[in-house]
Design a protein around this motif. Sequence first.
Motif, PDB file in Angstrom:
ATOM      1  N   SER A 109       1.275  -1.019  -0.210  1.00 11.02           N
ATOM      2  CA  SER A 109      -0.106   0.187  -0.286  1.00 11.02           C
ATOM      3  C   SER A 109       1.222   0.844  -0.224  1.00 11.02           C
ATOM      4  O   SER A 109       0.344   2.324   0.054  1.00 11.02           O
ATOM      5  CB  SER A 109      -1.176  -0.337   1.277  1.00 11.02           C
ATOM      6  N   ASN A 110       1.994   0.891   0.217  1.00  5.75           N
ATOM      7  CA  ASN A 110       3.636   2.638   0.071  1.00  5.75           C
ATOM      8  C   ASN A 110       3.893   2.300  -1.708  1.00  5.75           C
ATOM      9  O   ASN A 110       4.135   3.969  -1.203  1.00  5.75           O
ATOM     10  CB  ASN A 110       3.963   1.864   1.446  1.00  5.75           C
ATOM     11  N   VAL A 111       3.274   1.674  -1.983  1.00  6.88           N
ATOM     12  CA  VAL A 111       3.663   1.652  -3.436  1.00  6.88           C
ATOM     13  C   VAL A 111       2.805   2.448  -4.516  1.00  6.88           C
ATOM     14  O   VAL A 111       1.540   2.200  -4.729  1.00  6.88           O
ATOM     15  CB  VAL A 111       3.969   0.585  -4.153  1.00  6.88           C
ATOM     16  N   THR A 112       3.567   3.932  -4.395  1.00  6.56           N
ATOM     17  CA  THR A 112       2.130   4.863  -5.291  1.00  6.56           C
ATOM     18  C   THR A 112       2.834   5.322  -6.779  1.00  6.56           C
ATOM     19  O   THR A 112       1.480   5.951  -7.318  1.00  6.56           O
ATOM     20  CB  THR A 112       1.948   6.335  -4.402  1.00  6.56           C
TER      21      THR A 112
ATOM     22  N   ARG B  99      -2.497  -4.920  -7.845  1.00  2.00           N
ATOM     23  CA  ARG B  99      -4.366  -4.348  -7.233  1.00  2.00           C
ATOM     24  C   ARG B  99      -3.781  -3.968  -5.397  1.00  2.00           C
ATOM     25  O   ARG B  99      -4.283  -2.867  -5.109  1.00  2.00           O
ATOM     26  CB  ARG B  99      -5.325  -4.225  -7.313  1.00  2.00           C
ATOM     27  N   GLN B 100      -2.351  -4.951  -4.586  1.00  2.07           N
ATOM     28  CA  GLN B 100      -2.372  -4.195  -3.623  1.00  2.07           C
ATOM     29  C   GLN B 100      -2.220  -3.008  -3.807  1.00  2.07           C
ATOM     30  O   GLN B 100      -1.438  -2.419  -2.436  1.00  2.07           O
ATOM     31  CB  GLN B 100      -1.401  -5.270  -2.818  1.00  2.07           C
ATOM     32  N   THR B 101      -1.635  -2.279  -4.714  1.00  2.00           N
ATOM     33  CA  THR B 101      -0.641  -1.192  -4.689  1.00  2.00           C
ATOM     34  C   THR B 101      -1.523  -0.444  -4.639  1.00  2.00           C
ATOM     35  O   THR B 101      -2.721  -0.725  -4.998  1.00  2.00           O
ATOM     36  CB  THR B 101       0.723  -1.008  -5.675  1.00  2.00           C
ATOM     37  N   ARG B 102      -1.201   1.053  -4.418  1.00  4.46           N
ATOM     38  CA  ARG B 102      -2.371   2.568  -4.603  1.00  4.46           C
ATOM     39  C   ARG B 102      -1.740   3.396  -5.940  1.00  4.46           C
ATOM     40  O   ARG B 102      -2.432   3.827  -5.752  1.00  4.46           O
ATOM     41  CB  ARG B 102      -1.897   4.063  -3.092  1.00  4.46           C
ATOM     42  N   GLY B 103      -1.205   2.819  -6.360  1.00  6.13           N
ATOM     43  CA  GLY B 103      -0.303   3.814  -7.466  1.00  6.13           C
ATOM     44  C   GLY B 103      -1.628   3.392  -8.866  1.00  6.13           C
ATOM     45  O   GLY B 103      -2.368   2.811  -8.964  1.00  6.13           O
ATOM     46  N   ASP B 104      -0.785   3.797 -10.135  1.00  7.23           N
ATOM     47  CA  ASP B 104      -2.419   3.499 -11.038  1.00  7.23           C
ATOM     48  C   ASP B 104      -1.373   2.031 -11.731  1.00  7.23           C
ATOM     49  O   ASP B 104      -0.395   2.104 -11.825  1.00  7.23           O
ATOM     50  CB  ASP B 104      -1.817   4.663 -12.378  1.00  7.23           C
ATOM     51  N   VAL B 105      -2.638   1.668 -11.458  1.00 12.10           N
ATOM     52  CA  VAL B 105      -2.159   0.290 -12.746  1.00 12.10           C
ATOM     53  C   VAL B 105      -3.113  -0.391 -13.703  1.00 12.10           C
ATOM     54  O   VAL B 105      -4.099   0.455 -13.613  1.00 12.10           O
ATOM     55  CB  VAL B 105      -2.824  -1.275 -11.584  1.00 12.10           C
TER      56      VAL B 105
END
Length: 184
Positions: A117-120, A145-151
Amino acid sequence: KARAKKIPVVVLGHSLGGHVSLASEGAGFIRATRIVAVGANVWIPSLEQSKLRWAVKRVSSEIALRVTRRIGRFPSRALRIGSDDEPLDYMEGLFRGARDGSWRSDDGRIDYLANLSNVTLPVLAMLSDGDRITCHPSAGERFVRQTRGDVTIERIRKSDDGSTAPGHMEMVTTEACRSAWERV
């Protein structure tokens, strides 16, 4: 990234390289501009929706660990699934999540799954329908999709010649999905 100054730094990793890149970014060990994760996910139950695929992953991880314990290393070269044999401590760390559902550092202090979630930054995941077990597209997508950046998902549904989609290794060892690589 500090040395690159204004030049974008893109980290591209296949399989283990992809999930290590995301873990490193989430834990603050690297600072990239973008990450391209090819066939990347970790084997933990929360990321695998299929009970059948999870059973295969769980049994495969146990067999790999038993073989490794018996001969002292995992024979990747002999099995033609890697360039180097792997030591026991590496294999135990790799498959820990299959046993306990976590994705943590060996000492337990860093929770890599939570740190996603720190990956933006933007993340592009290249996933293939031919990768049926190692990184099925549904598991790979749940992972990134566990990340918070544009996927962005680049899903390969068939090989460029119209045949079935390439498998896990074939995505990077053959020309089967050259057009996807060009888009990436």
